[in-house]
Design a protein around this motif. Sequence first.
Motif, mmCIF file in Angstrom:
data_model
loop_
_atom_site.group_PDB
_atom_site.id
_atom_site.type_symbol
_atom_site.label_atom_id
_atom_site.label_comp_id
_atom_site.label_asym_id
_atom_site.label_seq_id
_atom_site.Cartn_x
_atom_site.Cartn_y
_atom_site.Cartn_z
ATOM 1 N N PHE A 116 32.042 -30.488 6.576
ATOM 2 C CA PHE A 116 32.298 -31.129 5.629
ATOM 3 C C PHE A 116 32.887 -30.032 4.645
ATOM 4 O O PHE A 116 32.557 -29.183 4.665
ATOM 5 N N ALA A 117 33.760 -30.569 3.619
ATOM 6 C CA ALA A 117 34.239 -29.557 2.509
ATOM 7 C C ALA A 117 33.936 -30.328 1.033
ATOM 8 O O ALA A 117 34.165 -31.557 1.090
ATOM 9 N N GLY A 118 33.467 -29.679 0.150
ATOM 10 C CA GLY A 118 32.834 -30.422 -0.863
ATOM 11 C C GLY A 118 31.584 -30.235 -1.412
ATOM 12 O O GLY A 118 30.929 -29.346 -0.693
ATOM 13 N N GLU A 119 31.132 -30.652 -2.387
ATOM 14 C CA GLU A 119 30.025 -30.450 -2.696
ATOM 15 C C GLU A 119 28.759 -30.722 -1.676
ATOM 16 O O GLU A 119 28.783 -31.840 -0.940
ATOM 17 N N PRO A 120 27.606 -30.013 -1.686
ATOM 18 C CA PRO A 120 26.662 -30.336 -0.617
ATOM 19 C C PRO A 120 26.061 -31.853 -0.714
ATOM 20 O O PRO A 120 26.002 -32.256 -2.034
ATOM 21 N N THR A 121 25.694 -32.467 0.232
ATOM 22 C CA THR A 121 24.983 -33.772 -0.192
ATOM 23 C C THR A 121 23.803 -34.074 0.485
ATOM 24 O O THR A 121 23.516 -33.239 1.492
ATOM 25 N N ASP A 122 22.949 -34.780 -0.072
ATOM 26 C CA ASP A 122 21.525 -35.049 0.503
ATOM 27 C C ASP A 122 21.541 -35.892 1.639
ATOM 28 O O ASP A 122 20.603 -35.963 2.334
ATOM 29 N N HIS A 123 22.879 -36.727 1.693
ATOM 30 C CA HIS A 123 23.026 -37.818 2.657
ATOM 31 C C HIS A 123 23.490 -37.133 4.009
ATOM 32 O O HIS A 123 24.657 -37.487 4.464
ATOM 33 N N THR A 124 22.485 -36.462 4.896
ATOM 34 C CA THR A 124 22.960 -35.886 6.097
ATOM 35 C C THR A 124 22.499 -36.801 7.204
ATOM 36 O O THR A 124 23.072 -36.604 8.341
ATOM 37 N N THR A 125 21.763 -37.727 7.037
ATOM 38 C CA THR A 125 21.488 -38.575 7.812
ATOM 39 C C THR A 125 21.557 -40.203 7.160
ATOM 40 O O THR A 125 20.929 -40.293 6.126
ATOM 41 N N ILE A 126 22.281 -40.972 7.986
ATOM 42 C CA ILE A 126 22.606 -42.254 7.536
ATOM 43 C C ILE A 126 22.311 -43.407 8.544
ATOM 44 O O ILE A 126 22.862 -43.493 9.540
ATOM 45 N N PRO A 127 21.479 -44.404 8.258
ATOM 46 C CA PRO A 127 21.300 -45.484 9.357
ATOM 47 C C PRO A 127 22.329 -46.139 9.175
ATOM 48 O O PRO A 127 23.184 -46.692 8.239
ATOM 49 N N PHE A 128 22.790 -46.773 10.552
ATOM 50 C CA PHE A 128 23.590 -47.726 10.740
ATOM 51 C C PHE A 128 23.371 -48.853 9.721
ATOM 52 O O PHE A 128 22.245 -49.175 9.726
ATOM 53 N N GLY A 129 24.424 -49.628 9.080
ATOM 54 C CA GLY A 129 24.266 -50.546 8.298
ATOM 55 C C GLY A 129 24.033 -50.168 6.725
ATOM 56 O O GLY A 129 24.549 -51.000 5.789
#
Length: 151
Positions: free
Chosen positions: A59-72
């Motif tokens: 990715f490019a941009g600010e780091p995110t806490d959302h490194t794992t996202i459940p389907f849905g």
Amino acid sequence: MNLSALQPQVQSLIETHKSNPDAAMQGICDLLQAEVAHYDWVGFYFADHDKRVLHLGKFAGEPTDHTTIPFGKGICGQVAESNANFVVPDVKAQDNYIACSITVKAEIVIPLFKDGLNIGQIDIDSNTIDPFTAADEEFLTWVNAQLAEIL
């Protein structure tokens, strides 16, 4: 920025890094974030179909806490299930939205297919309300198709 003007640069990144897809993806993220004014965060998520989660890749941009996202869950998680493009003109109007930053106003997520399977997606956040057009969808669909050839 005329998005089609970026196509030769994207093709060059993919050709240069065809044996290193991670480097190609990082280059694409960096290029798109730098060259398209309304692309404030650009990243790739990849699907783990067995666990039904997405994992953040390059990715490019600010780091995110959302490194794992459940389907849905959230826009990305919905695209993992629907296999369809999802354009959100105003994230405040979405009930199933995961806020990554208070500055994000809009999002576009385009699935990435390999051999007919949705293996991931390109996710772009914008700090501008309603910046995405059909040209963005077409261009990002093209980027994913080019990238899929080396994955």
